[in-house]
Scaffold this active site. Sequence first.
Site, short mmCIF file in Angstrom:
data_model
loop_
_atom_site.label_atom_id
_atom_site.label_comp_id
_atom_site.label_asym_id
_atom_site.label_seq_id
_atom_site.Cartn_x
_atom_site.Cartn_y
_atom_site.Cartn_z
N THR A 27 2.19 -9.23 -16.87
CA THR A 27 1.82 -10.50 -17.50
C THR A 27 3.07 -11.33 -17.77
O THR A 27 3.95 -10.90 -18.51
CB THR A 27 1.06 -10.25 -18.81
OG1 THR A 27 -0.13 -9.52 -18.52
CG2 THR A 27 0.68 -11.55 -19.49
N HIS A 174 -9.37 -4.94 -13.95
CA HIS A 174 -8.61 -4.46 -15.10
C HIS A 174 -9.58 -3.81 -16.08
O HIS A 174 -10.18 -4.46 -16.92
CB HIS A 174 -7.86 -5.61 -15.76
CG HIS A 174 -6.74 -5.17 -16.66
ND1 HIS A 174 -6.63 -3.89 -17.12
CD2 HIS A 174 -5.67 -5.85 -17.17
CE1 HIS A 174 -5.54 -3.79 -17.88
NE2 HIS A 174 -4.95 -4.96 -17.92
N ASN A 177 -6.28 -0.54 -20.89
CA ASN A 177 -5.38 -1.16 -21.88
C ASN A 177 -6.10 -1.93 -22.98
O ASN A 177 -5.57 -2.91 -23.51
CB ASN A 177 -4.35 -2.06 -21.19
CG ASN A 177 -3.57 -1.31 -20.11
OD1 ASN A 177 -3.50 -1.78 -18.98
ND2 ASN A 177 -3.03 -0.15 -20.43
N TYR A 179 -8.83 -3.85 -22.96
CA TYR A 179 -9.50 -5.11 -22.65
C TYR A 179 -11.00 -4.86 -22.41
O TYR A 179 -11.50 -3.78 -22.67
CB TYR A 179 -8.79 -5.80 -21.50
CG TYR A 179 -7.34 -6.13 -21.84
CD1 TYR A 179 -7.05 -6.95 -22.93
CD2 TYR A 179 -6.29 -5.58 -21.12
CE1 TYR A 179 -5.73 -7.22 -23.28
CE2 TYR A 179 -4.96 -5.85 -21.46
CZ TYR A 179 -4.69 -6.66 -22.55
OH TYR A 179 -3.38 -6.94 -22.91
N ASN A 234 -4.43 -1.33 -28.71
CA ASN A 234 -5.55 -2.06 -29.33
C ASN A 234 -6.82 -1.21 -29.40
O ASN A 234 -7.93 -1.72 -29.30
CB ASN A 234 -5.86 -3.36 -28.57
CG ASN A 234 -4.84 -4.44 -28.85
OD1 ASN A 234 -4.23 -4.47 -29.91
ND2 ASN A 234 -4.65 -5.34 -27.90
#
Length: 347
Positions: A27, A174, A177, A179, A234
């Site tokens: 990113t 994706h 992680n 998301y 997260n």
Amino acid sequence: MTSTLFEQFKLNDTLTLNNRILMAPLTRCMADDNLVPTEAMAAYYARRADSGLIISEATIIRPDAQGYPNTPGLFTQAQIDGWKNVTRAVHNAGGKIFAQLWHVGRVAHPYFFGEGDVLAPSAIGVEGTVPRMRDLSYQTPKAATTAEIKQLVADYAQAAKNAIEAGFDGVELHGANGYLIDQFLHYSSNQRTDEYGETPENMSRFALEVVAAVSDAIGAQKVGLRLSPGAYFNMEPDHRDKAVFDYLLAKLNARELAFVHVGIFDDNMQFEHLGGRVSDYMRARYNGTLVGVGGFTPQTASQALDNKRFDLVAIGRPFIANPDYVNKVKNQQPLTQYNEEMLAQLV
């Protein structure tokens, strides 16, 4: 000692990689204000075309998927056209490139897309602030309705079609992680009681529906999937997650995907409920092409490939510091060390 890295690898019936080194998705937040890739981005990716396969920075599938500033999209014609410049530059340099398709789920923020809900599997927020925008705190998301979930699946498929129109050789979903897809796969973020929650089969349903829809749209051999069985970003870990990924990986074995990609920042991280490293857990359960990642040097990557711990290796930050990473490793030249100041540059 690193010769294995430079072997060709047949990814599918139409795509053979020049080597077994992938450029990991990184990113960079360098798109313009309309989330259109720039000419500088085209040059950036082209300089790294010596890798066997580039996986693009995470690219949002629709407006409410955004949780970082200036991340590129693949949902407007201008964005598709901007990516055409990138893929053309990579192909002209002899490279291959997949688009990583992204919805950040509960770490999205309405600042980026105007009024509307932040969608997630359940109305469970996370603490903290938006990266690079510390004045924006995360909000409690709305639990997506079944109709909204079906629309999300359709939007992933449309983004995949857009990626092929833009000239990408395939896509990586994706699903890692912390998301959106990953949020469905972990008990700490998915407390639904409908057909998308409670059991491994139900919690895997969204990921499998997205994989099926995207595979139908562009062909399964052009589809990769990144997964994080170990919750670490997260996300709170839960020993019950293992059963979800046991089920999911078994189902993925029945599909002829391009690859499954380990989603981890450090491959040496240990997860008790998985029996150790995420990559070893996934290798024991997934029979297809597996991509390892997470802090590898050329020497440790080559050794891992020799030991068949995975089939391909993705390299991240060293590619930021060394656009000519592959050439340097091949010629045993010293590598420039990464530092965070490099994130502000696009070289």
